[in-house]
Design a protein around this motif. Structure first.
Motif, short mmCIF file in Angstrom:
data_model
loop_
_atom_site.label_atom_id
_atom_site.label_comp_id
_atom_site.label_asym_id
_atom_site.label_seq_id
_atom_site.Cartn_x
_atom_site.Cartn_y
_atom_site.Cartn_z
N ARG A 15 4.63 -68.79 140.68
CA ARG A 15 5.07 -69.15 139.33
C ARG A 15 5.82 -67.99 138.68
O ARG A 15 6.87 -68.17 138.05
CB ARG A 15 3.86 -69.54 138.47
CG ARG A 15 3.21 -70.87 138.86
CD ARG A 15 2.00 -71.13 137.97
NE ARG A 15 1.28 -72.34 138.33
CZ ARG A 15 1.56 -73.55 137.88
NH1 ARG A 15 2.57 -73.70 137.03
NH2 ARG A 15 0.85 -74.59 138.25
N HIS A 16 5.27 -66.79 138.85
CA HIS A 16 5.91 -65.62 138.26
C HIS A 16 7.26 -65.34 138.90
O HIS A 16 8.27 -65.18 138.20
CB HIS A 16 5.00 -64.39 138.41
CG HIS A 16 5.67 -63.11 138.03
ND1 HIS A 16 5.87 -62.74 136.71
CD2 HIS A 16 6.22 -62.12 138.78
CE1 HIS A 16 6.50 -61.58 136.67
NE2 HIS A 16 6.73 -61.18 137.92
N GLY A 57 16.01 -66.20 140.09
CA GLY A 57 16.56 -67.47 140.54
C GLY A 57 16.75 -67.54 142.04
O GLY A 57 16.49 -68.58 142.67
N LYS A 72 13.42 -67.93 143.62
CA LYS A 72 12.95 -69.29 143.36
C LYS A 72 13.53 -70.27 144.38
O LYS A 72 12.81 -71.12 144.93
CB LYS A 72 13.34 -69.73 141.95
CG LYS A 72 12.91 -71.14 141.59
CD LYS A 72 13.33 -71.50 140.17
CE LYS A 72 12.89 -72.91 139.81
NZ LYS A 72 13.27 -73.25 138.40
N SER A 113 9.23 -67.22 140.58
CA SER A 113 10.21 -68.29 140.32
C SER A 113 10.75 -68.22 138.90
O SER A 113 11.89 -68.63 138.65
CB SER A 113 9.56 -69.65 140.57
OG SER A 113 9.19 -69.80 141.93
N SER A 114 9.95 -67.71 137.99
CA SER A 114 10.38 -67.65 136.59
C SER A 114 11.30 -66.47 136.30
O SER A 114 12.06 -66.51 135.33
CB SER A 114 9.15 -67.59 135.67
OG SER A 114 8.49 -66.33 135.78
N VAL A 115 11.23 -65.43 137.13
CA VAL A 115 12.01 -64.22 136.83
C VAL A 115 13.19 -64.00 137.77
O VAL A 115 14.03 -63.13 137.51
CB VAL A 115 11.11 -62.96 136.85
CG1 VAL A 115 10.01 -63.08 135.82
CG2 VAL A 115 10.53 -62.71 138.24
N ASP A 149 -0.20 -68.23 141.09
CA ASP A 149 0.33 -67.40 140.00
C ASP A 149 1.52 -66.57 140.46
O ASP A 149 2.49 -66.38 139.71
CB ASP A 149 -0.77 -66.47 139.47
CG ASP A 149 -1.85 -67.21 138.70
OD1 ASP A 149 -1.61 -68.36 138.28
OD2 ASP A 149 -2.94 -66.64 138.52
N GLU A 177 3.15 -73.49 145.45
CA GLU A 177 3.92 -73.52 144.20
C GLU A 177 3.02 -73.38 142.97
O GLU A 177 3.50 -73.04 141.88
CB GLU A 177 4.70 -74.83 144.11
CG GLU A 177 3.81 -76.07 144.10
CD GLU A 177 4.61 -77.36 144.04
OE1 GLU A 177 3.99 -78.42 143.88
OE2 GLU A 177 5.85 -77.29 144.15
N HIS A 207 11.27 -56.64 138.36
CA HIS A 207 10.77 -57.87 137.74
C HIS A 207 9.85 -58.67 138.66
O HIS A 207 9.21 -59.62 138.22
CB HIS A 207 11.95 -58.74 137.28
CG HIS A 207 12.89 -59.13 138.38
ND1 HIS A 207 13.66 -58.22 139.06
CD2 HIS A 207 13.18 -60.34 138.92
CE1 HIS A 207 14.38 -58.84 139.97
NE2 HIS A 207 14.11 -60.12 139.92
#
Length: 213
Positions: free
Chosen positions: A15-16, A22, A25, A18-20, A12, A9, A186
Motif C-alpha cells: 500500500r505504501h 507510480g 505500483k 504503491s502510493s508513493v 502495508d 496488495e 520515499h
C-alpha cells in the motif's frame, strides 16, 4: 526453521510503495503477490555469501557445491573447522576467502560471534557488527539483513542484481549510491520490499522487455 512471508496488495508495504511510486505500483501490479522465506542458519548463509562475493551466480553455485561436498553435505562450523586453507583452495576459493571462512568458523565455535543477539539489534547495529568481521562488507551485511533477518527497510544499492533491475525500471535516474539513496527515500520504511519486487522482476525475465506501465 524458516519463516514464510507473503506480501499481497493488502500488505502495508505494498500500500505504501504503491502510493508513493507510480513505477513501483505498476511493477507490483504486474507481478502480484510474492512469497519469501527467511532462513535461520546464519553461519551457512554468511559462508555462502563470502563464497559468492564478486562471482557470477553460476560460478558461485559450482564452488558452493564443491564446498558442501568436502563438508560432508552439510555446512556447519564443526565440519569446516576440520578443513585447511589448502582444502578450501582446492574447491576454487581464493586464499583470502578461505581465510575469511576459517576465521568466521573460529569466531562462531569460540562464541565470539553470537548470531542470536542480532534479532534484537537495529539494522545499523547489525551492519556495524557484521562489517567488523574480516570478509564481510556492506553488501554481505545487507544481504544478511534482507534474507536472513527479513528486515524491511534495507536498500541494497551495492548489489549487482538490484542495480540491474533498478536501472531497468528507472532508466533516467542516476546510478551512484547517493543518487539511488535519494531517489528511493520515499520507499522507506519498506525499501527491502521494493528491492524484493525488483529481484522478482529479474527472476521472471521481465527486465528483458520494457517496464510495465
Amino acid at each position: 526453521m524458516a519463516v514464510s512471508i507473503r506480501i499481497t496488495e493488502k500488505s502495508d508495504s505494498v500500500r505504501h510503495l504503491s502510493s508513493v511510486d507510480g513505477k513501483m505500483k505498476s511493477l507490483i501490479r504486474s507481478i502480484g503477490a510474492i512469497e519469501y522465506h527467511c532462513d535461520f542458519d546464519s553461519y551457512e548463509f554468511l559462508v555462502k555469501t563470502i563464497i559468492g562475493q564478486m562471482l557470477s551466480n553460476k560460478a558461485a553455485d559450482v564452488i558452493t557445491q564443491r564446498f558442501e561436498k568436502i563438508c560432508g553435505g552439510v555446512v556447519t562450523p564443526q565440519a569446516v573447522s576440520g578443513l585447511s586453507v589448502a582444502d578450501l583452495r582446492g574447491v576454487g576459493l581464493s586464499n583470502s576467502k578461505a581465510g575469511f571462512i576459517l576465521q568466521l568458523t573460529e569466531n562462531v565455535l569460540s562464541e565470539k560471534l553470537n548470531f542470536s543477539i542480532f534479532e534484537a539489534m537495529s539494522d545499523a547495529e547489525v551492519l556495524k557488527a557484521l562489517t567488523a568481521l574480516n570478509g564481510i562488507g556492506p553488501w554481505s551485511a545487507k544481504m544478511y539483513l534482507i534474507f536472513m533477518l527479513c528486515r524491511e527497510d534495507v536498500l541494497p544499492y551495492e548489489d549487482g542484481a538490484f542495480l540491474q533491475a533498478y536501472s531497468w525500471l528507472y532508466p533516467m535516474v542516476g546510478q551512484k549510491p547517493s543518487e539511488i539513496a535519494a531517489a528511493c527515500a520515499h520507499w522507506r520504511p519498506y525499501s527491502s520490499i521494493a528491492a524484493r519486487y525488483l529481484y522478482k522482476a529479474l527472476d521472471m525475465g521481465m527486465t528483458k522487455g520494457l517496464p510495465p506501465e
